[in-house]
Design a protein around this motif. Structure first.
Motif, PDB file in Angstrom:
ATOM      1  N   HIS A   1       0.623  -1.065  -0.456  1.00 29.57           N
ATOM      2  CA  HIS A   1      -0.357  -0.227  -0.002  1.00 29.57           C
ATOM      3  C   HIS A   1       0.519   1.434  -0.524  1.00 29.57           C
ATOM      4  CE1 HIS A   1      -3.407   3.027   1.509  1.00 29.57           C
ATOM      5  NE2 HIS A   1      -3.693   2.258   0.779  1.00 29.57           N
ATOM      6  N   GLY A   2       2.526   1.426   0.258  1.00 28.99           N
ATOM      7  CA  GLY A   2       3.166   2.346   0.275  1.00 28.99           C
ATOM      8  C   GLY A   2       3.085   2.854   1.708  1.00 28.99           C
ATOM      9  N   ASP A   3       2.821   2.554   2.134  1.00 27.94           N
ATOM     10  CA  ASP A   3       2.625   2.410   4.187  1.00 27.94           C
ATOM     11  C   ASP A   3       4.505   2.737   4.694  1.00 27.94           C
ATOM     12  OD1 ASP A   3      -0.127   2.813   3.673  1.00 27.94           O
ATOM     13  OD2 ASP A   3      -0.290   1.087   4.815  1.00 27.94           O
ATOM     14  N   TYR A   4       4.175   3.874   5.437  1.00 29.54           N
ATOM     15  CA  TYR A   4       5.279   4.304   5.835  1.00 29.54           C
ATOM     16  C   TYR A   4       4.589   4.208   7.470  1.00 29.54           C
ATOM     17  CZ  TYR A   4       7.750   6.817   2.572  1.00 29.54           C
ATOM     18  OH  TYR A   4       8.636   6.969   1.375  1.00 29.54           O
ATOM     19  N   PHE A   5       5.759   3.256   8.257  1.00 25.65           N
ATOM     20  CA  PHE A   5       5.358   2.976   9.761  1.00 25.65           C
ATOM     21  C   PHE A   5       6.063   2.888  10.288  1.00 25.65           C
ATOM     22  CE2 PHE A   5       4.635  -0.801   6.957  1.00 25.65           C
ATOM     23  CZ  PHE A   5       5.342  -2.300   7.870  1.00 25.65           C
ATOM     24  N   CYS A   6       5.450   2.713  12.004  1.00 31.43           N
ATOM     25  CA  CYS A   6       6.974   2.213  12.943  1.00 31.43           C
ATOM     26  C   CYS A   6       6.447   0.815  13.847  1.00 31.43           C
ATOM     27  CB  CYS A   6       6.356   3.185  13.868  1.00 31.43           C
ATOM     28  SG  CYS A   6       7.424   4.262  13.264  1.00 31.43           S
ATOM     29  N   VAL A   7       7.300   0.059  14.035  1.00 34.04           N
ATOM     30  CA  VAL A   7       6.515  -1.047  15.102  1.00 34.04           C
ATOM     31  C   VAL A   7       7.287  -1.371  16.091  1.00 34.04           C
ATOM     32  CG1 VAL A   7       7.144  -3.508  15.054  1.00 34.04           C
ATOM     33  CG2 VAL A   7       6.882  -2.963  12.903  1.00 34.04           C
ATOM     34  N   ASN A   8       6.574  -0.797  16.955  1.00 32.92           N
ATOM     35  CA  ASN A   8       6.824   0.016  18.669  1.00 32.92           C
ATOM     36  C   ASN A   8       6.638  -1.370  19.879  1.00 32.92           C
ATOM     37  OD1 ASN A   8       7.176   3.399  17.545  1.00 32.92           O
ATOM     38  ND2 ASN A   8       8.608   2.338  17.660  1.00 32.92           N
TER      39      ASN A   8
END
Length: 529
Positions: A33-40
């Motif tokens: 989908h083109g997401d920028y995200f964090c795995v916290n």
């Protein structure tokens, strides 16, 4: 033969692992989908293992660039130029990734080795954009251990550049930008503190407001754990009921990946039985050891004393904390994996293991301050354990005598229950079962009027309900409620510790001492203080 692993990366061919393919599929969908995200997530929550699986999943269709900021020294964050050089060196040393175009490699080498004028972030991103434009596959950037960049303005400037790239891509789909950027670590980006001025004035920054919500549940369910245990059973033929053992492990660990694996490891390597008793023995061993996860949690309590006091109030006084992620204290407790949201939309300690660790910590601090009630329990231990079995009626009688001797009846029952009841009983109980038994406080019943304490000792389980006397009707309802809880646990005998502090002129309290009560087919022993 495979084994359970609690150190570093889990490898399917070497280690027993939960099937994480569903989680990886969810993350792949975000990348597509083109997401920028964090795995916290908290320490040792399986982030690195999951990212490794994601890299394998993406390898055919994407050019995956995976970096670990732990490999950058502190000096690499001291200035923009130092950061650019360090970042370039990491890209140039990547192995197993899609090869960099020759022009990109030359440009990175030039920035990394430049003499004189310091390389700037915008120069780095010009090179990155040229690289993305030349790549035959969409480029995905994964950065693990972003916590290493905490407290550095240069990293926030780096994030701002990534954000600018993303926004340009949204406006012009031909703009060369990473298809997806994934940042992994414990500390959320919005909680990174940036050093703004030489005099070390700090503020909270949110340079990552483009990030998509990461809703993938990385904890392990009973089904997850049962599947892993079924693979172990196929290799070892222990005769275990994998579903039952998984349920017991998850009840204690809340599905925290490290804790699940460590309990399994302790059962396996300790030669324990794969049943509830074996899990209980493994939990006891786990709670008595020092490991990297516990050390990390302890460090957080030292570095964030205000969070420690929040937890103390939640556990020792039954304070209800609404689960509001806008509250910074709640957000931080959740970020460090100390707590979760319960079904009442309140803060709850994340699992029984953490809760027991915290109770032991707070009780230990009371002992250090010279708690007399702890000493009474310690001195009388031989009176309450006979023939290797815990005599719970004797424990309750001993507590009543010790409490009256040490404190006398308080003037205000409500205040007693809020500030003292649970704490004093656990202080008394702890030295009696120490080294042999486990205990936990049932989170669903813990409040300022009622608490269920569950004790496992030498293969036996005891449920003790602590409550205030509020009259016969309330007392009978409480007895029926405890009987129902016993039924759910398959137990026939339960225990009540009732604090009865009615003043003269008000409704009389219940006669002090030990009472035998039969209700709903269950036998209850009630000690009235």
């Amino acid at each position: 033969m495979r084994e359970f692993n609690t150190t570093g990366l889990c490898v399917p061919r070497k280690h027993y692992m939960v099937d994480i393919s569903g989680r990886v599929a969810q993350m792949r969908a975000m990348v597509e989908h083109g997401d920028y995200f964090c795995v916290n997530r908290g320490r040792q929550y399986g982030k690195t293992t999951t990212l490794a699986a994601l890299r394998r999943e993406l390898a055919v269709d994407f050019a995956v660039t995976s970096l670990d900021f732990q490999r950058l020294s502190g000096a690499s964050f001291e200035s923009e130029g130092a950061f650019v050089r360090g970042f370039c060196r990491m890209l140039l040393r990547l192995r197993g990734a899609s090869p960099l175009p020759s022009q990109t490699r030359s440009s990175l080498q030039a920035l990394a080795g430049r003499d004189g004028r310091e390389p700037a972030l915008d120069e780095l991103f010009f090179v990155i954009e040229d690289w993305i434009a030349e790549s035959d596959l969409p480029v995905v950037l994964i950065i693990d251990e972003v916590d290493s960049a905490t407290n550095n303005q240069v990293f926030l400037d780096f994030l701002a550049q990534l954000r600018d790239q993303y926004l340009n891509r949204e406006e012009d789909v031909t703009y060369p930008a990473f298809r997806s950027v994934i940042l992994a670590g414990v500390t959320g980006v919005k909680h990174l503190k940036a050093k703004i001025r030489p005099e070390e004035e700090h503020k909270t920054n949110s340079p990552w407001n483009i990030a998509a919500d990461f809703r993938v549940d990385m904890s392990f369910s009973e089904t997850d754990v049962a599947g892993m245990l079924a693979e172990y059973e196929a290799d070892h033929t222990t005769g275990m009921d994998a579903t039952s053992v998984a349920r017991e492990i998850v009840e204690w660990t809340g599905g925290y990946p490290f804790l699940v694996s460590r309990v399994c490891q302790l059962v396996d390597e300790g030669g324990l039985d794969w049943d509830d008793t074996g899990v209980s023995e493994a939990i006891k061993a786990l709670l008595s050891e020092s490991n990297t996860l516990f050390d990390s949690l302890s460090g957080k309590l030292v570095n964030y004393p205000e969070l420690k006091e929040e937890l103390r109030g939640l556990m020792m006084s039954g304070e209800r904390i609404p689960y509001n992620p806008m509250r910074d204290d709640v957000a931080q407790l959740n970020m460090f994996s100390f707590v979760r949201r319960d079904d009442r939309n309140s803060v709850q300690v994340a699992n029984r293991v953490f809760e027991t660790l915290l109770y032991d910590l707070f009780i230990g601090e009371e002992k250090t301050r010279g708690s007399r009630i702890y000493a009474e329990g310690d001195l009388g231990r031989s009176l309450y354990v006979r023939g290797g079995r815990l005599d719970m009626p004797a424990v309750l009688e001993g507590f009543r005598r010790a409490y009256v001797e040490v404190f006398g009846p308080p003037e205000d029952g409500e205040r007693f229950c809020e500030d003292e009841g649970r704490k004093q009983f656990l202080l008394f109980l702890k030295p009696i079962i120490n080294g042999t038994g486990n205990y936990y406080v049932e989170a669903q019943t813990r409040d300022r009027t009622r608490t269920d304490v569950v004790v496992d000792y030498a293969g036996e389980r005891f449920v003790v309900e602590l409550k205030l006397w509020r009259g016969p009707a309330y007392n009978e309802a409480g007895e029926a409620q405890l009987a129902g809880y016993l039924e759910s646990l398959g137990l026939d005998v339960g225990y009540l510790l009732t604090f009865s502090f009615r003043k003269t002129g008000k409704e009389p309290g219940k006669e002090p001492g030990l009472h035998r009560v039969e209700t709903c087919g269950k036998l209850l022993w009630e000690e009235v203080v």
